[in-house]
Design a protein around this motif. Structure first.
Motif, PDB file in Angstrom:
ATOM      1  N   ARG A 327       0.844  -1.184   0.000  1.00  0.00           N
ATOM      2  CA  ARG A 327       0.000   0.000   0.000  1.00  0.00           C
ATOM      3  C   ARG A 327       0.881   1.237   0.000  1.00  0.00           C
ATOM      4  O   ARG A 327       1.812   1.355   0.814  1.00  0.00           O
ATOM      5  N   ALA A 328       0.599   2.150  -0.918  1.00  0.00           N
ATOM      6  CA  ALA A 328       1.368   3.387  -0.965  1.00  0.00           C
ATOM      7  C   ALA A 328       1.084   4.219   0.280  1.00  0.00           C
ATOM      8  O   ALA A 328      -0.058   4.289   0.755  1.00  0.00           O
ATOM      9  N   CYS A 329       2.117   4.818   0.825  1.00  0.00           N
ATOM     10  CA  CYS A 329       1.946   5.666   1.991  1.00  0.00           C
ATOM     11  C   CYS A 329       3.145   6.601   2.078  1.00  0.00           C
ATOM     12  O   CYS A 329       4.172   6.377   1.438  1.00  0.00           O
ATOM     13  N   VAL A 330       3.003   7.647   2.829  1.00  0.00           N
ATOM     14  CA  VAL A 330       4.113   8.558   3.092  1.00  0.00           C
ATOM     15  C   VAL A 330       4.190   8.761   4.597  1.00  0.00           C
ATOM     16  O   VAL A 330       3.277   9.320   5.201  1.00  0.00           O
ATOM     17  N   SER A 331       5.230   8.251   5.208  1.00  0.00           N
ATOM     18  CA  SER A 331       5.405   8.409   6.648  1.00  0.00           C
ATOM     19  C   SER A 331       6.897   8.366   6.946  1.00  0.00           C
ATOM     20  O   SER A 331       7.724   8.237   6.048  1.00  0.00           O
ATOM     21  N   ARG A 332       7.239   8.462   8.207  1.00  0.00           N
ATOM     22  CA  ARG A 332       8.637   8.448   8.616  1.00  0.00           C
ATOM     23  C   ARG A 332       8.861   7.337   9.631  1.00  0.00           C
ATOM     24  O   ARG A 332       7.966   7.009  10.427  1.00  0.00           O
ATOM     25  N   ILE A 333      10.043   6.740   9.570  1.00  0.00           N
ATOM     26  CA  ILE A 333      10.438   5.788  10.603  1.00  0.00           C
ATOM     27  C   ILE A 333      11.801   6.187  11.144  1.00  0.00           C
ATOM     28  O   ILE A 333      12.629   6.753  10.425  1.00  0.00           O
ATOM     29  N   SER A 334      11.975   5.930  12.437  1.00  0.00           N
ATOM     30  CA  SER A 334      13.287   6.107  13.055  1.00  0.00           C
ATOM     31  C   SER A 334      14.007   4.771  12.988  1.00  0.00           C
ATOM     32  O   SER A 334      13.412   3.707  13.194  1.00  0.00           O
ATOM     33  N   VAL A 335      15.301   4.808  12.688  1.00  0.00           N
ATOM     34  CA  VAL A 335      16.070   3.586  12.456  1.00  0.00           C
ATOM     35  C   VAL A 335      17.391   3.650  13.214  1.00  0.00           C
ATOM     36  O   VAL A 335      18.061   4.691  13.225  1.00  0.00           O
ATOM     37  N   VAL A 336      17.755   2.547  13.860  1.00  0.00           N
ATOM     38  CA  VAL A 336      19.092   2.382  14.429  1.00  0.00           C
ATOM     39  C   VAL A 336      19.663   1.070  13.914  1.00  0.00           C
ATOM     40  O   VAL A 336      18.916   0.161  13.540  1.00  0.00           O
ATOM     41  N   HIS A 337      20.974   0.977  13.874  1.00  0.00           N
ATOM     42  CA  HIS A 337      21.612  -0.260  13.441  1.00  0.00           C
ATOM     43  C   HIS A 337      22.714  -0.630  14.424  1.00  0.00           C
ATOM     44  O   HIS A 337      23.013   0.118  15.353  1.00  0.00           O
ATOM     45  N   ASP A 338      23.305  -1.818  14.221  1.00  0.00           N
ATOM     46  CA  ASP A 338      24.306  -2.398  15.109  1.00  0.00           C
ATOM     47  C   ASP A 338      23.597  -3.046  16.298  1.00  0.00           C
ATOM     48  O   ASP A 338      22.745  -2.429  16.956  1.00  0.00           O
ATOM     49  N   PHE A 339      23.925  -4.316  16.540  1.00  0.00           N
ATOM     50  CA  PHE A 339      23.207  -5.104  17.543  1.00  0.00           C
ATOM     51  C   PHE A 339      23.171  -4.421  18.900  1.00  0.00           C
ATOM     52  O   PHE A 339      22.100  -4.292  19.520  1.00  0.00           O
ATOM     53  N   ASP A 340      24.319  -3.978  19.402  1.00  0.00           N
ATOM     54  CA  ASP A 340      24.355  -3.363  20.734  1.00  0.00           C
ATOM     55  C   ASP A 340      23.524  -2.096  20.794  1.00  0.00           C
ATOM     56  O   ASP A 340      22.843  -1.822  21.787  1.00  0.00           O
ATOM     57  N   GLU A 341      23.556  -1.308  19.724  1.00  0.00           N
ATOM     58  CA  GLU A 341      22.777  -0.072  19.680  1.00  0.00           C
ATOM     59  C   GLU A 341      21.284  -0.380  19.669  1.00  0.00           C
ATOM     60  O   GLU A 341      20.480   0.305  20.320  1.00  0.00           O
ATOM     61  N   ILE A 342      20.902  -1.417  18.923  1.00  0.00           N
ATOM     62  CA  ILE A 342      19.487  -1.797  18.869  1.00  0.00           C
ATOM     63  C   ILE A 342      19.007  -2.253  20.240  1.00  0.00           C
ATOM     64  O   ILE A 342      17.933  -1.848  20.711  1.00  0.00           O
ATOM     65  N   VAL A 343      19.802  -3.108  20.905  1.00  0.00           N
ATOM     66  CA  VAL A 343      19.427  -3.579  22.242  1.00  0.00           C
ATOM     67  C   VAL A 343      19.301  -2.411  23.208  1.00  0.00           C
ATOM     68  O   VAL A 343      18.340  -2.322  23.992  1.00  0.00           O
ATOM     69  N   SER A 344      20.256  -1.501  23.146  1.00  0.00           N
ATOM     70  CA  SER A 344      20.226  -0.345  24.033  1.00  0.00           C
ATOM     71  C   SER A 344      18.986   0.513  23.795  1.00  0.00           C
ATOM     72  O   SER A 344      18.344   0.993  24.736  1.00  0.00           O
ATOM     73  N   THR A 345      18.635   0.683  22.521  1.00  0.00           N
ATOM     74  CA  THR A 345      17.476   1.516  22.182  1.00  0.00           C
ATOM     75  C   THR A 345      16.168   0.831  22.573  1.00  0.00           C
ATOM     76  O   THR A 345      15.270   1.452  23.152  1.00  0.00           O
ATOM     77  N   VAL A 346      16.048  -0.473  22.267  1.00  0.00           N
ATOM     78  CA  VAL A 346      14.827  -1.213  22.606  1.00  0.00           C
ATOM     79  C   VAL A 346      14.619  -1.252  24.119  1.00  0.00           C
ATOM     80  O   VAL A 346      13.489  -1.139  24.621  1.00  0.00           O
ATOM     81  N   SER A 347      15.719  -1.379  24.861  1.00  0.00           N
ATOM     82  CA  SER A 347      15.611  -1.461  26.315  1.00  0.00           C
ATOM     83  C   SER A 347      15.332  -0.122  26.971  1.00  0.00           C
ATOM     84  O   SER A 347      15.003  -0.049  28.154  1.00  0.00           O
ATOM     85  N   GLU A 360      18.480   7.389  12.826  1.00  0.00           N
ATOM     86  CA  GLU A 360      18.304   8.000  11.515  1.00  0.00           C
ATOM     87  C   GLU A 360      16.821   8.076  11.185  1.00  0.00           C
ATOM     88  O   GLU A 360      16.031   7.261  11.664  1.00  0.00           O
ATOM     89  N   ALA A 361      16.455   9.023  10.348  1.00  0.00           N
ATOM     90  CA  ALA A 361      15.064   9.174   9.916  1.00  0.00           C
ATOM     91  C   ALA A 361      14.969   8.793   8.434  1.00  0.00           C
ATOM     92  O   ALA A 361      15.662   9.368   7.592  1.00  0.00           O
ATOM     93  N   TRP A 362      14.129   7.799   8.129  1.00  0.00           N
ATOM     94  CA  TRP A 362      13.917   7.359   6.757  1.00  0.00           C
ATOM     95  C   TRP A 362      12.472   7.634   6.361  1.00  0.00           C
ATOM     96  O   TRP A 362      11.565   7.667   7.203  1.00  0.00           O
ATOM     97  N   THR A 363      12.239   7.797   5.057  1.00  0.00           N
ATOM     98  CA  THR A 363      10.902   8.042   4.529  1.00  0.00           C
ATOM     99  C   THR A 363      10.310   6.738   3.996  1.00  0.00           C
ATOM    100  O   THR A 363      10.908   6.079   3.139  1.00  0.00           O
ATOM    101  N   VAL A 364       9.166   6.356   4.515  1.00  0.00           N
ATOM    102  CA  VAL A 364       8.460   5.154   4.043  1.00  0.00           C
ATOM    103  C   VAL A 364       7.564   5.545   2.880  1.00  0.00           C
ATOM    104  O   VAL A 364       6.782   6.493   2.979  1.00  0.00           O
ATOM    105  N   GLU A 365       7.685   4.816   1.753  1.00  0.00           N
ATOM    106  CA  GLU A 365       6.822   5.121   0.612  1.00  0.00           C
ATOM    107  C   GLU A 365       5.792   4.029   0.337  1.00  0.00           C
ATOM    108  O   GLU A 365       4.843   4.250  -0.401  1.00  0.00           O
ATOM    109  N   ASN A 366       5.971   2.835   0.925  1.00  0.00           N
ATOM    110  CA  ASN A 366       4.938   1.809   0.830  1.00  0.00           C
ATOM    111  C   ASN A 366       5.080   0.856   2.006  1.00  0.00           C
ATOM    112  O   ASN A 366       6.152   0.772   2.630  1.00  0.00           O
TER     113      ASN A 366
END
Length: 512
Positions: A327-347, A360-366
């Motif tokens: 489905r087409a859409c326009v929204s934003r998602i916040s993104v982190v990478h690297d296992f330790d960074e992801i765990v730290s952010t989720v926790s 990081e901020a990415w644009t979702v198009e679908n």
């Protein structure tokens, strides 16, 4: 090797055969970086050596080309075999060294072609070398294409323009389908048309969803099956893709309404599609490739089979259907990478300070039920690859989920398209300790995915994301979660990547 009588007044260091062979012999055998860089330098010097007679020039290039084989093979194996664990600087160095060599080699062969075209009408011996020179130039261009695909970047327009020009030259001089020994050896015979088709067929095989090792297998399969590929000036059975020799645009699947131009060529798997299906059935039945299929290395049978199935889908007359509606859409998602960074952010341990944040901020198009299609800036994306683990949060959302990059492509140098499979829209951080550890072991963080279920024997199973390389079938774990302890027995590694191990465990009992 080329065997022409030489003679030249040039002062170039390689014009003398004895001196050239000494320079080649002096290359450091255990330093492929330095050897390839030096060979690339000597190719570059030939571009301004107008006083070297053409027969000798071709001999020198041939000597350099063959001398580079072992060095580029060694670096290629290092890149593909260790890409999941290579330090970034080493990965970039390997890529730059190999790509620079193939570019310089193709440029030098094309320079020779220009000189050959000037002499061809009056010198029969030189004219006979044109198919070999064009075929080698196309092979070097196809390898540049491959290495750009390995980094999920856009293929430079220059590559398509040069491939189109070289093939048009072969057609005009009527040797496109003439058998030619491109290189010495049992697999060295080919045609200019086959060398051209290897590049375009690899491109249309949707390599943006393949890990590097699978792309390497795909390239080898394309080469093995190239004799079955088809190419025509008009649409035909087995030719459901097209390429315009004159525009430098990317090959594409046939459209219902296509404006015909003189440069259009229609191509496709031809007879390779049923041959590939037979190979898939053979590998499924025997668990191994037949001896006549040479992939240039040893690969896990399941990885080979997955790659063959992938190629079979994209060589079919109809493109693969999507399993989920987008489905087409326009929204934003916040993104982190690297296992330790992801765990730290989720926790919730990461403070996400605006002036010092890994988010990081990415644009979702679908979007679909299983994931997102997003656009991200090309700048600073060297870490991104198919199989990268991501922490994801929807714009204005409260919970962090987890996803994996499944598709990655770049249509220009400004932004990249990322296909993300969402594993969970909310993950839980748990702590793990090996059962065999002594008292008070150091606890490792893991992410518990909401996949708990019972198998047919009634044993509860769960999926966990661990640090890369942490999973072992011989290592049971104690999981600390929700103020309880649980005994986990390893069942299988679902997927391993540069950033993580995704594994399934069996829950045998709770511990007080």
């Amino acid at each position: 090797m080329l065997k022409w009588i030489k003679g030249s007044n040039s002062e170039h260091p390689l014009v003398d055969e004895g001196s050239a062979r000494k320079l080649i012999a002096a290359l450091p055998p255990f330093d492929p970086y330095k050897s390839l860089e030096e060979l690339c330098y000597w190719l570059d010097t030939l571009g301004s050596a107008d006083d070297i007679k053409l027969p000798r020039l071709l001999e020198i290039i041939d000597l350099i080309d063959l001398a580079a084989k072992n060095h580029q093979h060694k670096l290629s194996q290092d890149y593909l075999g260790g890409s999941a664990r290579l330090p970034k600087f080493q990965e970039i160095r390997i890529w730059n060294t190999i790509f620079s060599f193939w570019r310089q080699l193709s440029d030098t062969y094309q320079m020779c072609l220009t000189r050959l075209e000037a002499y061809a009408n009056g010198r029969g011996a030189l004219k006979g070398q044109m198919p070999m020179v064009v075929a080698r130039a196309l092979r070097a261009l196809a390898l540049q294409l491959k290495w750009q695909l390995l980094r999920y970047g856009p293929v430079e327009q220059r590559v398509w323009e040069q491939m189109g020009r070289l093939y048009a030259c072969a057609e005009e001089r009527e040797f496109a389908a003439t058998p030619v020994v491109v290189y010495p050896g049992t697999l060295g015979e080919s045609t200019v048309q086959r060398e051209f088709l290897k590049g375009v067929m690899l491109t249309i095989s949707s390599t943006d969803s393949l890990l590097p090792v699978k792309l390497e297998i795909a390239e080898r399969i394309v080469a093995q099956f190239s004799r079955f590929f088809a190419m025509n000036r008009q649409p035909a059975k087995g030719c459901h893709y097209y390429f315009d020799l004159s525009t430098g645009k990317v090959p594409a699947r046939m459209m219902s309404h296509l404006h015909m131009t003189p440069g259009l060529r229609f191509f496709g798997p031809g007879g390779a599609a049923p041959e590939l299906q037979t190979l898939v059935a053979t590998v499924q039945a025997k668990g191994a490739l037949p001896p006549e299929i040479d992939l240039g290395g040893t690969f896990e049978p399941e990885v080979v089979l997955e790659t063959l199935r992938h190629l079979s889908r994209y060589w079919a007359p109809m493109p693969p259907a999507r399993t989920e509606e987008r489905r087409a859409c326009v929204s934003r998602i916040s993104v982190v990478h690297d296992f330790d960074e992801i765990v730290s952010t989720v926790s919730g341990e990461s403070q996400e300070l605006l002036f010092d944040s890994a988010v990081e901020a990415w644009t979702v198009e679908n979007e679909s039920e299983g994931g997102y299609g997003a656009l991200m800036p090309e700048t600073g994306s060297d870490w991104l690859r198919v199989g990268s683990l991501l922490g994801i949060r929807l714009e204005e959302g409260a919970a962090w989920g987890v996803g994996i990059v499944r598709r990655l492509s770049a249509y220009d140098h400004r932004q990249r398209y990322v296909g993300i499979q969402v594993l969970t829209k909310g993950a839980t951080v748990v702590k793990l300790a090996p059962i065999s550890a002594m008292a008070d072991p150091e606890l490792e963080s893991a992410l518990l995915l909401p996949s708990t279920a019972s198998n047919t024997k009634g044993v509860t199973e769960m999926n966990l994301l661990l640090k890369p390389g942490a999973f072992s079938l011989r290592k049971s774990m104690e999981m600390h979660a929700y103020e309880h302890r649980y005994l986990l027995v390893p069942h299988k590694l679902i997927e391993g990547g540069r950033d993580f191990d995704m594994a399934r465990f069996r829950l045998l009992q709770g511990a007080p």
